[in-house]
Design an enzyme around this catalytic site. Structure first.
Site, short mmCIF file in Angstrom:
data_model
loop_
_atom_site.label_atom_id
_atom_site.label_comp_id
_atom_site.label_asym_id
_atom_site.label_seq_id
_atom_site.Cartn_x
_atom_site.Cartn_y
_atom_site.Cartn_z
N LEU A 129 13.05 -4.67 -11.48
CA LEU A 129 11.65 -5.00 -11.73
C LEU A 129 10.97 -3.87 -12.51
O LEU A 129 10.27 -4.10 -13.49
CB LEU A 129 10.94 -5.20 -10.37
CG LEU A 129 9.44 -5.47 -10.35
CD1 LEU A 129 9.13 -6.83 -10.95
CD2 LEU A 129 8.89 -5.42 -8.92
N GLU A 371 10.61 0.29 -3.26
CA GLU A 371 10.19 -1.05 -2.79
C GLU A 371 8.72 -1.06 -2.35
O GLU A 371 8.33 -1.77 -1.43
CB GLU A 371 11.15 -1.58 -1.73
CG GLU A 371 12.56 -1.71 -2.32
CD GLU A 371 13.51 -2.60 -1.56
OE1 GLU A 371 13.04 -3.51 -0.87
OE2 GLU A 371 14.72 -2.38 -1.70
N1 COS Z 1 4.59 -13.21 -1.95
C1 COS Z 1 4.30 -14.24 -2.80
N2 COS Z 1 3.32 -14.18 -3.75
C2 COS Z 1 2.62 -13.04 -3.82
C3 COS Z 1 2.86 -11.92 -2.98
C4 COS Z 1 3.90 -12.05 -2.01
N3 COS Z 1 4.17 -11.04 -1.18
N4 COS Z 1 2.01 -10.93 -3.29
C5 COS Z 1 1.24 -11.38 -4.28
N5 COS Z 1 1.60 -12.67 -4.60
C6 COS Z 1 1.00 -13.54 -5.60
C7 COS Z 1 -0.50 -13.71 -5.34
O1 COS Z 1 -0.72 -14.80 -4.48
C8 COS Z 1 -1.03 -13.97 -6.72
O2 COS Z 1 -0.81 -15.33 -7.06
P1 COS Z 1 -1.74 -16.14 -8.13
O3 COS Z 1 -1.32 -15.70 -9.47
O4 COS Z 1 -1.41 -17.57 -7.87
O5 COS Z 1 -3.17 -15.81 -7.83
C9 COS Z 1 -0.14 -13.11 -7.60
O6 COS Z 1 1.06 -12.87 -6.87
C10 COS Z 1 -0.75 -11.78 -7.98
O7 COS Z 1 -1.11 -11.11 -6.76
P2 COS Z 1 -2.12 -9.89 -6.75
O8 COS Z 1 -3.38 -10.29 -7.48
O9 COS Z 1 -2.25 -9.41 -5.36
O10 COS Z 1 -1.35 -8.83 -7.65
P3 COS Z 1 -1.74 -7.33 -8.01
O11 COS Z 1 -1.24 -7.10 -9.37
O12 COS Z 1 -3.18 -7.04 -7.71
O13 COS Z 1 -0.94 -6.39 -7.00
C11 COS Z 1 0.76 -5.47 -5.65
C12 COS Z 1 0.09 -6.70 -6.24
C13 COS Z 1 0.10 -4.16 -5.97
C14 COS Z 1 0.78 -5.66 -4.15
C15 COS Z 1 2.16 -5.55 -6.25
O14 COS Z 1 2.11 -5.32 -7.64
C16 COS Z 1 3.15 -4.62 -5.63
O15 COS Z 1 3.68 -4.89 -4.54
N6 COS Z 1 3.47 -3.51 -6.34
C17 COS Z 1 4.54 -2.64 -5.93
C18 COS Z 1 5.77 -3.04 -6.63
C19 COS Z 1 6.97 -2.42 -6.01
O16 COS Z 1 7.18 -2.49 -4.81
N7 COS Z 1 7.79 -1.80 -6.87
C20 COS Z 1 9.01 -1.24 -6.45
C21 COS Z 1 10.09 -1.99 -7.16
S1 COS Z 1 11.58 -2.11 -6.34
S2 COS Z 1 12.24 -0.31 -6.23
#
Ligand code: COS
Length: 389
Positions: A129, A371
């Site tokens: 990702l 993650e």
């Molecule tokens: N499961 C399913 N759908 C999800 C979800 C989940 N856990 N989290 C968010 N979504 C969906 C939301 O419902 C939203 O859907 P719509 O487009 O229909 O509105 C969409 O995804 C976007 O969600 P959101 O607005 O919350 O996204 P953001 O960009 O504000 O932020 C975070 C989301 C910050 C929580 C996310 O980008 C994240 O987890 N970042 C960290 C990434 C990570 O862990 N990287 C490490 C990589 S692996 S080493």
């Protein structure tokens, strides 16, 4: 102890825990320091773990897995990580980031082609990702896939790919429609033996050194439409849903590291003498032991609770995002606390490579980062509580 009275374990759960413990003690413990030093990918033990079903614990047997539940996965991973977190990282990526995502969102043909070899330990899977300029803000990736007839042409650079230097297959997230931002991201499955799949620089890391990590580049990589995972534009949601499961695995890994640090500390406190007493008799040490034990048992409850929430979600379709985030946040900070305290209790010898305590310290740190960092977990938890999106 079967973890906690709140979580009495079935015979099946006890038996997988015992099997993982035996395997870790017999096959991994003698090699862990050596692999940590060399940074070599432990392919032989990983293949053996696959034969035992540890690479696809929740994958049904017909797709090469062990056909068990999330609690079984967490218990086995905890035991492996108690001995070596690097083996645990590889195991968790194969299970929760690779097989789990394809089992949930993939077609029958994709399950046969990709899950079967990885769950049975004949191939290694990876999840990709992150990019150099897109980590926590995962929706801002720059890599591109452009549709051309029945193929997509992929170009871009992915970074921090766990198992990247050896992975046979990759679940990859890339932009198909940048205008739509996160709704323009699509997931693909990629084969390392096809042209255009280029392994980039290997990351020299502080900890989990044997779980090789690298960049992966794709240069005019032709991906047939049947290797698209889910629909166009569904990639971000797939990535997030898969990470929810992944975070439970990292929480279990953190729990295993914390337990290892704790057990080493108790043994040392009972044996080492200073000022005419065992050091465990001094409150400076015994209170540290009390704090470690309490945080570890609290982590265990959160980790097993998240595993049960995921299991319930398989039937109800409900998300377990918050349970996973709380488990990862608390267990990873506990792992760092326990490992840091263990080095302190051991003093000079804790800082030496003669004991594995310094390795627990180096390995623990990553659980607060990958993650989703601790800051991202706090964001996820607080947004849910406050109703903010
Ligand atoms: N499961 C399913 N759908 C999800 C979800 C989940 N856990 N989290 C968010 N979504 C969906 C939301 O419902 C939203 O859907 P719509 O487009 O229909 O509105 C969409 O995804 C976007 O969600 P959101 O607005 O919350 O996204 P953001 O960009 O504000 O932020 C975070 C989301 C910050 C929580 C996310 O980008 C994240 O987890 N970042 C960290 C990434 C990570 O862990 N990287 C490490 C990589 S692996 S080493």
């Amino acid at each position: 102890m079967a973890g906690s009275e709140l979580f009495p374990l079935s015979e099946e759960h006890e038996s997988i825990r015992q099997a993982a413990r035996n395997f870790a003690q017999k096959e991994i413990a003698p090699l862990a320091a050596e692999f940590d030093e060399s940074g070599e990918f432990p392919i032989k033990t990983i293949m053996k773990m696959g034969e035992l079903g540890f690479m696809g614990i929740e994958v049904p047997e017909e797709y090469g897995g062990a056909g068990m539940d999330t609690l079984a996965y967490v218990l086995a991973l905890e035991e492996i990580c108690k001995v070596d977190a690097a083996h645990g990282t590889i195991m968790s990526v194969n299970n929760s980031l690779f097989c789990n995502g394809i089992m949930k969102f993939g077609s029958e043909a994709q399950k046969q082609k990709y899950v079967l070899p990885v769950a049975s330990g004949k191939a290694v899977g990876a999840y990709s990702l992150t990019e150099p300029m897109s980590g926590s803000d995962a929706g801002t990736m720059r890599s591109r896939a452009i549709r051309q007839g029945d193929d997509y042409i992929l170009n871009g650079r992915k970074s921090w790919v766990t198992s990247g230097p050896v992975a046979d297959y990759l679940v990859l997230f890339t932009m198909t429609d940048p205008e739509k931002k996160h709704r323009g991201i699509t997931a693909f499955l990629r084969n390392s033996d096809k042209s255009g799949f280029v392994r980039g620089k290997k990351e020299p890391k502080l900890g989990i050194r044997a779980s090789a990590t690298s960049e992966i580049l794709f240069e005019d990589y032709h991906c047939p439409i049947e290797d698209r995972l889910g629909e166009e534009g569904e990639g971000f949601k797939i990535a997030m849903a898969v990470l929810d499961a992944g975070r439970i695995g990292i929480a279990a890994q953190a729990l295993g590291i914390a337990e290892a640090a704790y057990e080493a500390s108790v043994a040392y406190a009972k044996e080492r003498e200073a000022f005419g007493s065992k050091i465990g008799e001094f409150q400076g040490i015994s209170f540290k032991i009390a704090d470690m034990k309490t945080r570890i048992e609290a982590s265990r409850l959160l980790v097993y609770n998240a595993a049960l929430a995921k299991e319930r979600g398989k039937k109800t379709g409900e998300r377990f995002t918050q349970e996973a985030a709380m488990a990862k946040l608390f267990a990873s900070e506990t792992a760092m606390f326990a490992a840091h305290t263990a080095v302190q209790i051991h003093g000079g010898i804790g800082y030496s490579k003669e004991l594995p305590v310094e390795r627990y310290f180096r390995d623990a740190k990553i659980t607060e980062i990958y993650e989703g960092t601790s800051e991202i977990q706090r964001l996820v938890i607080s947004r849910t509580e406050l109703g903010i999106r």
